[in-house]
Design an enzyme around this catalytic site. Structure first.
Site, PDB file in Angstrom:
ATOM      1  CD  GLU A  38      -1.890   2.104   2.112  1.00 45.60           C
ATOM      2  OE1 GLU A  38      -1.329   3.313   1.242  1.00 45.60           O
ATOM      3  OE2 GLU A  38      -1.979   2.291   3.171  1.00 45.60           O
ATOM      4  CB  CYS A  55      -1.105   7.108   1.864  1.00 45.38           C
ATOM      5  SG  CYS A  55      -2.306   6.137   2.542  1.00 45.38           S
ATOM      6  CD  GLU A  93       1.937  10.232  -0.861  1.00 48.53           C
ATOM      7  OE1 GLU A  93       0.874   9.727  -0.420  1.00 48.53           O
ATOM      8  OE2 GLU A  93       3.073   9.446  -1.021  1.00 48.53           O
TER       9      GLU A  93
END
Length: 474
Positions: free
Chosen positions: A245, A279, A377
Site C-alpha cells: 500500500e 496517503c 505526493e
C-alpha cells in the site's frame, strides 16, 4: 522520557544481539522524548525462528481459539486506549483530539472488524467434487509507517492473527511508541509465544532482512513507492508474496451544484487533517472552472480556520513528523511558486507565533495538473485546486496520475456521483464522506497491489488449496 530498548521475541522482552540505540524526537518541541534500540539482521533471524516454530501449532488453531484470543486483545486494547493516544500525540505530533480519537478508533475498528469477519469466514467450502481450503500463508513480515501508527499496524496484525499466521512487526523508527504499547497489549492478552514478534529499527536494515529472509512467507508493507519497489526486488529471490500500500495523489471532484462552497470547505479542511500526512488524502481538488472565484473564497476561509499549534492543546493541526519532512514540504511549496501556481493562502515557513516545532502553514494553490505539486505526493498540508470544464474533463484530470489509491466525489446528484466513481481508476472512492471498515482498501497503478480492510484483508494472509475428487457427503 521513554526508554524502549528491548525487542519482543518468542513471548519475551529481550535485549538486541548488538546494542545500538537512537533518540526519538518530539516533532512539537524538537526535543528528545525517548530512546529505542535499532535492530540488526541477527535480531530478525531470532524473531523469524520464533515465528516459524510457533506457526507449527498456531497455524492449526481453531477459529474459536483465534476468536477468544482476539476478544482478549480487544479487552486489553480498550483498557489502554488512552495510553495509546498519548503515545501517538508524542511520537508523531497528532493533536490530542485526533490522537486519542480517530487514530486509536481506527485500531479498535480493525480489531472489531477482524472479529466480525472471522465469526463467519468460510475457510473451507465444497464446489462440485472439489474441496477448496483457505489456509494461513505462514510467517509474515509486517512493515508499517509513521503517519497513522495504529491504523497501519492493526490493519495487518489482526487479520493475520485471525487467519492463523505468525508474524514479525517492524514499526516505524520515527513513531515507535504506540507499537511498543501494542506489543504489551498483545502479551498481556495471552498471544502465544512466537506468534507475534517485534523488532524496532531502520527500514533499510530490518525491512530488507525480512524481505530477503528464506523463512518469511509474506511481506505486507505500507509506505513510499521507492521503498515498495525495493521490497519487491528483495523478496523476488525467495518468491514470497508481497502486499503493497504505497503513495497517492488522490483527486477530489466537487460537482457544480448548490453545495459547492460547503464541499470545497470540507475538502480543504480534510486535506489539512493529520497535517496532510495521509496517503489517500484528496490533495488535488477538481472544481468547475466557471465557479473558480467562489472556490478560492471557500478554500481560503476553510484553510484559514484550521488552528495550528501544540498538539496538547485544542488545535486542529499539529506539526509534521520530522525536520526532514518539514524541509521536503517547504521545497514543494517553493516548487509550486516557481512553477507559477497561484498561492491562495499559506506558503513558506512556520505559522505566526510558532518558532519551534515542525509546523507547516495550511497551504492552498490554484494550479494545473502538469505541475510537480500536482504530480508528486507532498505528504503535507498542501492542496492544489485544479479547474475542470465539464465532467469528462474532471474524470480525465483525475485519472491522469501515476497513482490510484483514493478518490472523492462530492455532489447532490448521487447518480452522477456513482457514474463518475465507476470511471475513476483508483482503488477506493468516498462519496460525500462515507466510511466503512469492511470496504477493501488498496491501490491501482503505482499505489500498490493487494487489498486491506475487512474480509478482503484476510485474503492477503491466506493460501488457497484445492482437494480434487472429494464429492460432498451424502
Amino acid at each position: 522520557m521513554r526508554n524502549y530498548t528491548q525487542f519482543y521475541i518468542d513471548g519475551r522482552w529481550v535485549d538486541p544481539v548488538t546494542p545500538n540505540t537512537a533518540d526519538v524526537i518530539n516533532p512539537a518541541t524538537e526535543e528528545v522524548s525517548g530512546t529505542i534500540s535499532l535492530g540488526s539482521p541477527a535480531d530478525v533471524d531470532a524473531a523469524v525462528a520464533a515465528a516459524r516454530r510457533a506457526f507449527a501449532t498456531y497455524g492449526e488453531s481453531s477459529v474459536k481459539e483465534r476468536l477468544d484470543l482476539l476478544e482478549a486483545i480487544q479487552a486489553e486494547y480498550l483498557r489502554r486506549e488512552t495510553e495509546l493516544g498519548e503515545a501517538i500525540m508524542e511520537e508523531m505530533g497528532a493533536p490530542r483530539g485526533l490522537a486519542c480519537g480517530f487514530h486509536t478508533l481506527l485500531g479498535k475498528g480493525h480489531l472489531g472488524t477482524a472479529i466480525e469477519v472471522l465469526r463467519d469466514f468460510k475457510f473451507e467450502e465444497q464446489r462440485g467434487v472439489t474441496v477448496i481450503r483457505k489456509e494461513p500463508i505462514g510467517v509474515c513480515g509486517l512493515i508499517t509507517p509513521w503517519n497513522w501508527p495504529m491504523n497501519q499496524t492493526c490493519v495487518k496484525i489482526f487479520p493475520a492473527l485471525a487467519a492463523g499466521c505468525t508474524m514479525i512487526l517492524k514499526p516505524p523508527q520515527l513513531a515507535p511508541y504506540s507499537a511498543q504499547i501494542l506489543a504489551e497489549i498483545l502479551h498481556d492478552a495471552g498471544v502465544p509465544a512466537g506468534v507475534f514478534n517485534m523488532v524496532q529499527g531502520q527500514g533499510s536494515v530490518i525491512g530488507a532482512a525480512l524481505s530477503k529472509h528464506e523463512d518469511v512467507d509474506m511481506i505486507s508493507f505500507t509506505g513510499s513507492e521507492q521503498v515498495g519497489v525495493q521490497i519487491q526486488k528483495d523478496a523476488a529471490d525467495t518468491v514470497k508474496r508481497v502486499g503493497l500500500e504505497l503513495g497517492g495523489k488522490s483527486a477530489w471532484i466537487v460537482l457544480d451544484d448548490a453545495s459547492l462552497a460547503a464541499n470545497v470547505a470540507s475538502a480543504t479542511a480534510g486535506m489539512m487533517g493529520n497535517s496532510g500526512q495521509t496517503c489517500s488524502a484528496g490533495s488535488r481538488l477538481l472544481v468547475p472552472a466557471a465557479r473558480l472565484d467562489e472556490v478560492r473564497k471557500a478554500a481560503a476561509e476553510a484553510a484559514g480556520g484550521v488552528t495550528v499549534g501544540n498538539p496538547q492543546g485544542e488545535v486542529a493541526m499539529g506539526p509534521v513528523v520530522s525536520k526532514s519532512q518539514y524541509n521536503i514540504i517547504q521545497q514543494y511549496i517553493e516548487q509550486g511558486l516557481a512553477e507559477g501556481a497561484e498561492l491562495i493562502t499559506g506558503g513558506l515557513g512556520r505559522p505566526d507565533g510558532l518558532d519551534k516545532g515542525w509546523y507547516v502553514k495550511p497551504t492552498v494553490f490554484v494550479g494545473t495538473n502538469d505541475m510537480v505539486i500536482s504530480r508528486e505526493e507532498i505528504f503535507g498540508p498542501v492542496l492544489v485546486i485544479i479547474p475542470y470544464t465539464d465532467v469528462d474533463d474532471a474524470v480525465r484530470i483525475a485519472n491522469d496520475s501515476n497513482f490510484g489509491l483514493g478518490g472523492y466525489v462530492s455532489g447532490e446528484d448521487l447518480e452522477a456521483c456513482r457514474a463518475i466513481s465507476r470511471r475513476l481508476r483508483t482503488g477506493a472512492i468516498w462519496v460525500n464522506g462515507g466510511f466503512d471498515f469492511h470496504a477493501p482498501f488498496g491501490g491501482y497503478k503505482r499505489s500498490g497491489n493487494g487489498r486491506e480492510w475487512g474480509e478482503h484483508g484476510f485474503h492477503e494472509y491466506l493460501e488457497v488449496k484445492s482437494i480434487i475428487g472429494l464429492p460432498a457427503p451424502a
